[in-house]
Write an enzyme that holds these catalytic residues in place. Structure first.
Site, PDB file in Angstrom:
ATOM      1  N   ASN A  25       9.750  -3.039 -36.005  1.00 14.66           N
ATOM      2  CA  ASN A  25      10.742  -3.482 -36.977  1.00 14.66           C
ATOM      3  C   ASN A  25      10.603  -2.715 -38.290  1.00 14.66           C
ATOM      4  OD1 ASN A  25      11.328  -5.277 -34.975  1.00 14.66           O
ATOM      5  ND2 ASN A  25      10.370  -7.045 -35.992  1.00 14.66           N
TER       6      ASN A  25
ATOM      7  N   ASP B 170      12.039  -4.224 -41.201  1.00 13.44           N
ATOM      8  CA  ASP B 170      12.543  -5.183 -42.194  1.00 13.44           C
ATOM      9  C   ASP B 170      11.527  -5.586 -43.252  1.00 13.44           C
ATOM     10  OD1 ASP B 170      12.499  -7.602 -39.475  1.00 13.44           O
ATOM     11  OD2 ASP B 170      10.895  -7.154 -40.877  1.00 13.44           O
TER      12      ASP B 170
ATOM     13  N   HIS C 294       8.289   2.515 -36.422  1.00 20.04           N
ATOM     14  CA  HIS C 294       9.624   3.067 -36.640  1.00 20.04           C
ATOM     15  C   HIS C 294       9.991   3.147 -38.106  1.00 20.04           C
ATOM     16  CE1 HIS C 294      10.750   1.689 -32.299  1.00 20.04           C
ATOM     17  NE2 HIS C 294      10.014   2.780 -32.316  1.00 20.04           N
TER      18      HIS C 294
ATOM     19  N   PRO D  42      11.955 -15.645 -25.289  1.00 17.63           N
ATOM     20  CA  PRO D  42      12.730 -16.632 -24.520  1.00 17.63           C
ATOM     21  C   PRO D  42      13.349 -16.051 -23.250  1.00 17.63           C
ATOM     22  CG  PRO D  42      13.839 -16.107 -26.602  1.00 17.63           C
ATOM     23  CD  PRO D  42      12.528 -15.422 -26.628  1.00 17.63           C
TER      24      PRO D  42
HETATM   25  C1  BV8 Z   1      11.249   9.822 -29.323  1.00 18.82           C
HETATM   26  C2  BV8 Z   1      14.520   2.236 -36.137  1.00 18.82           C
HETATM   27  C3  BV8 Z   1      10.557  12.060 -28.860  1.00 18.82           C
HETATM   28  C4  BV8 Z   1      15.724   2.291 -36.993  1.00 18.82           C
HETATM   29  C5  BV8 Z   1      14.741   2.422 -33.732  1.00 18.82           C
HETATM   30  C6  BV8 Z   1      16.325   7.850 -21.705  1.00 18.82           C
HETATM   31  C7  BV8 Z   1      15.394   7.074 -21.059  1.00 18.82           C
HETATM   32  C8  BV8 Z   1      14.229   6.647 -21.694  1.00 18.82           C
HETATM   33  C9  BV8 Z   1      13.960   7.021 -23.021  1.00 18.82           C
HETATM   34  C10 BV8 Z   1      14.885   7.793 -23.670  1.00 18.82           C
HETATM   35  C11 BV8 Z   1      16.080   8.223 -23.016  1.00 18.82           C
HETATM   36  N1  BV8 Z   1      16.770   8.952 -23.908  1.00 18.82           N
HETATM   37  C12 BV8 Z   1      16.086   9.016 -25.061  1.00 18.82           C
HETATM   38  C13 BV8 Z   1      14.930   8.317 -24.932  1.00 18.82           C
HETATM   39  C14 BV8 Z   1      13.872   8.128 -25.989  1.00 18.82           C
HETATM   40  C15 BV8 Z   1      14.318   7.073 -26.981  1.00 18.82           C
HETATM   41  C16 BV8 Z   1      14.485   5.735 -26.303  1.00 18.82           C
HETATM   42  O1  BV8 Z   1      13.506   5.061 -25.999  1.00 18.82           O
HETATM   43  N2  BV8 Z   1      15.739   5.345 -26.046  1.00 18.82           N
HETATM   44  C17 BV8 Z   1      15.982   4.077 -25.391  1.00 18.82           C
HETATM   45  C18 BV8 Z   1      17.173   3.381 -26.042  1.00 18.82           C
HETATM   46  C19 BV8 Z   1      16.213   4.340 -23.908  1.00 18.82           C
HETATM   47  N3  BV8 Z   1      13.256   6.968 -27.971  1.00 18.82           N
HETATM   48  C20 BV8 Z   1      13.305   7.740 -29.074  1.00 18.82           C
HETATM   49  O2  BV8 Z   1      14.227   8.474 -29.343  1.00 18.82           O
HETATM   50  C21 BV8 Z   1      12.084   7.662 -29.978  1.00 18.82           C
HETATM   51  N4  BV8 Z   1      11.655   8.989 -30.289  1.00 18.82           N
HETATM   52  O3  BV8 Z   1      11.160   9.512 -28.155  1.00 18.82           O
HETATM   53  O4  BV8 Z   1      10.967  11.074 -29.805  1.00 18.82           O
HETATM   54  C22 BV8 Z   1      10.223  13.273 -29.624  1.00 18.82           C
HETATM   55  C23 BV8 Z   1       8.902  13.712 -29.644  1.00 18.82           C
HETATM   56  C24 BV8 Z   1       8.592  14.879 -30.334  1.00 18.82           C
HETATM   57  C25 BV8 Z   1       9.597  15.570 -31.048  1.00 18.82           C
HETATM   58  C26 BV8 Z   1      10.922  15.091 -31.050  1.00 18.82           C
HETATM   59  C27 BV8 Z   1      11.241  13.941 -30.339  1.00 18.82           C
HETATM   60  C28 BV8 Z   1      12.444   6.962 -31.280  1.00 18.82           C
HETATM   61  C29 BV8 Z   1      12.705   5.499 -30.999  1.00 18.82           C
HETATM   62  C30 BV8 Z   1      12.888   4.742 -32.316  1.00 18.82           C
HETATM   63  C31 BV8 Z   1      14.336   4.540 -32.577  1.00 18.82           C
HETATM   64  N5  BV8 Z   1      14.480   3.692 -33.757  1.00 18.82           N
HETATM   65  N6  BV8 Z   1      14.904   1.723 -34.838  1.00 18.82           N
HETATM   66  C32 BV8 Z   1      16.433   0.986 -37.044  1.00 18.82           C
HETATM   67  O5  BV8 Z   1      15.816  -0.078 -36.885  1.00 18.82           O
HETATM   68  O6  BV8 Z   1      17.658   1.047 -37.285  1.00 18.82           O
HETATM   69  S1  BV8 Z   1      14.868   1.647 -32.239  1.00 18.82           S
HETATM   70  C33 BV8 Z   1      15.198  -0.007 -32.373  1.00 18.82           C
HETATM   71  O7  BV8 Z   1      14.889  -0.529 -31.082  1.00 18.82           O
HETATM   72  C34 BV8 Z   1      14.340  -0.807 -33.314  1.00 18.82           C
HETATM   73  O8  BV8 Z   1      13.233  -0.154 -33.843  1.00 18.82           O
HETATM   74  C35 BV8 Z   1      13.870  -1.934 -32.417  1.00 18.82           C
HETATM   75  O9  BV8 Z   1      12.752  -2.552 -32.877  1.00 18.82           O
HETATM   76  C36 BV8 Z   1      13.641  -1.150 -31.195  1.00 18.82           C
HETATM   77  C37 BV8 Z   1      13.313  -1.857 -29.942  1.00 18.82           C
HETATM   78  O10 BV8 Z   1      14.181  -2.921 -29.822  1.00 18.82           O
HETATM   79  P1  BV8 Z   1      13.520  -4.390 -29.834  1.00 18.82           P
HETATM   80  O11 BV8 Z   1      12.696  -4.551 -31.053  1.00 18.82           O
HETATM   81  O12 BV8 Z   1      12.848  -4.633 -28.530  1.00 18.82           O
HETATM   82  O13 BV8 Z   1      14.805  -5.276 -30.017  1.00 18.82           O
HETATM   83  P2  BV8 Z   1      15.826  -5.772 -28.888  1.00 18.82           P
HETATM   84  O14 BV8 Z   1      17.011  -6.335 -29.574  1.00 18.82           O
HETATM   85  O15 BV8 Z   1      15.991  -4.699 -27.850  1.00 18.82           O
HETATM   86  O16 BV8 Z   1      15.027  -6.968 -28.172  1.00 18.82           O
HETATM   87  C38 BV8 Z   1      14.776  -8.158 -28.899  1.00 18.82           C
HETATM   88  C39 BV8 Z   1      13.993  -9.074 -27.986  1.00 18.82           C
HETATM   89  O17 BV8 Z   1      13.659 -10.241 -28.720  1.00 18.82           O
HETATM   90  C40 BV8 Z   1      14.771  -9.534 -26.780  1.00 18.82           C
HETATM   91  O18 BV8 Z   1      13.986  -9.393 -25.613  1.00 18.82           O
HETATM   92  C41 BV8 Z   1      15.031 -11.030 -27.052  1.00 18.82           C
HETATM   93  O19 BV8 Z   1      15.014 -11.808 -25.868  1.00 18.82           O
HETATM   94  C42 BV8 Z   1      13.865 -11.372 -27.915  1.00 18.82           C
HETATM   95  N7  BV8 Z   1      14.068 -12.508 -28.818  1.00 18.82           N
HETATM   96  C43 BV8 Z   1      15.228 -12.951 -29.363  1.00 18.82           C
HETATM   97  N8  BV8 Z   1      14.977 -14.029 -30.148  1.00 18.82           N
HETATM   98  C44 BV8 Z   1      13.616 -14.244 -30.088  1.00 18.82           C
HETATM   99  C45 BV8 Z   1      13.049 -13.282 -29.240  1.00 18.82           C
HETATM  100  N9  BV8 Z   1      11.725 -13.230 -28.980  1.00 18.82           N
HETATM  101  C46 BV8 Z   1      10.943 -14.173 -29.551  1.00 18.82           C
HETATM  102  N10 BV8 Z   1      11.406 -15.127 -30.388  1.00 18.82           N
HETATM  103  C47 BV8 Z   1      12.741 -15.187 -30.671  1.00 18.82           C
HETATM  104  N11 BV8 Z   1      13.211 -16.161 -31.497  1.00 18.82           N
END
Ligand code: BV8
Length: 252
Positions: free
Chosen positions: A104, A106, A121, A216
């Site tokens: 996060n 935030d 991040h 959840p």
């Molecule tokens: C990199 C920052 C290499 C800014 C963010 C294809 C396949 C696989 C991977 C890739 C692909 N294509 C590209 C990639 C790599 C890519 C990636 O992983 N993509 C994903 C989408 C497939 N990753 C990257 O690009 C990373 N960099 O790999 O660089 C490299 C190396 C050398 C040189 C050059 C390059 C960079 C990734 C970081 C991106 N930035 N955010 C911003 O915040 O705006 S990502 C963003 O997603 C946030 O950081 C966030 O935290 C993160 C993950 O999401 P979650 O936190 O899990 O949030 P989400 O909503 O998904 O889930 C919430 C969960 O909470 C749910 O499960 C829900 O049920 C639960 N929940 C809800 N309420 C509650 C709860 N749990 C508990 N209590 C509650 N009350």
């Protein structure tokens, strides 16, 4: 094992583990009113992350990207840490060798009293000069005309990690070492879809850690963990910290 209540032994594990890793995602801030990314009402619902959270998007249209991040800053500034953030801060203060790692941006874990948060991040609360690469903290409520500019005249960007950008080497290295050495891991509020952050629980499992998911909803990680606490972190984490014999809230 899946339940709402921590298992009878989990409290002892949490108080007795040599090293604990707490890995958080957007879900830990959900009860503070901040939108998560995926799922109903998520930030990316109806939005294409590649249009808002990539360097290319920023270079193409810095004002639109800045409107998104200025809105994120205002949302985070108006939010308060919830019981989950405070329980994590209480845990970190109540016993040694707790590594707090977050995806996060935030700042709510820090505001809850966590002394050391590994920011995978980056953060909304630092801006980086796109010409000089220098960063400075910026807690301003209003950024003025967008995009904000450095004294050198260049555009400032949020010091967050966008898709396609590498994570800060120091932060990921520390988080990876914490995962390798952890005896107990709490994975709280993450869908486990974004790498390399999503690799950390697997690294911990390979090192023999006991991994607990607090969420959840089931995730890709759910079948791999030793214990799943199915419910909101703001309700479950205080119970868990109390079961370990620690106060639910950080000492003032
Ligand atoms: C990199 C920052 C290499 C800014 C963010 C294809 C396949 C696989 C991977 C890739 C692909 N294509 C590209 C990639 C790599 C890519 C990636 O992983 N993509 C994903 C989408 C497939 N990753 C990257 O690009 C990373 N960099 O790999 O660089 C490299 C190396 C050398 C040189 C050059 C390059 C960079 C990734 C970081 C991106 N930035 N955010 C911003 O915040 O705006 S990502 C963003 O997603 C946030 O950081 C966030 O935290 C993160 C993950 O999401 P979650 O936190 O899990 O949030 P989400 O909503 O998904 O889930 C919430 C969960 O909470 C749910 O499960 C829900 O049920 C639960 N929940 C809800 N309420 C509650 C709860 N749990 C508990 N209590 C509650 N009350």
């Amino acid at each position: 094992m899946e339940s709402f209540e921590p298992s009878a032994t989990l409290g002892e594990r949490l108080s007795g583990a040599a090293r604990v890793l707490v890995l958080t995602g957007a879900g830990v801030s959900a009860e503070s009113g901040l939108a998560t990314f995926r799922g109903p009402g998520g930030l990316w619902e109806g939005l294409d992350p590649t249009r808002l959270a990539t360097r290319e998007a920023f270079e193409r249209d810095p004002v639109t990207v800045w409107r998104f991040y200025a809105w994120r800053r205002s949302q985070a500034a108006a939010a308060s840490p919830n019981a989950a953030h405070r329980a994590i801060a209480a845990l970190e203060r109540s016993r040694p060798a707790v590594d707090v790692v977050t995806q996060n941006v935030d700042g709510l874990l820090e505001r809850a009293g966590c002394r050391r948060v590994i920011l995978l991040h980056g953060t909304l609360w630092r801006l980086r000069c796109t010409a000089e690469g220098t960063e400075a903290e910026d807690q301003r409520g209003e950024l003025g005309p967008l995009p904000p500019r450095c004294a050198c005249g260049a555009i400032l960007r949020p010091a967050v990690v966008w898709f396609g950008e590498p994570l800060p080497a120091g932060a990921y290295g520390e988080a990876e070492a914490a995962a390798r050495h952890a005896d107990l891991v709490l994975v709280v509020g993450t869908s486990g879809l974004v790498v390399p952050a999503a690799l950390l629980p697997e690294i911990a499992l390979a090192g023999g850690a006991y991994v607990v998911e607090v969420n959840p909803e089931r995730t890709a990680l759910s079948p791999r963990v030793q214990e799943r606490l199915a419910g909101p972190a703001g309700e479950i984490l205080p119970l868990l910290v109390e079961a370990a014999g620690f106060p639910r809230e950080p000492a003032p």
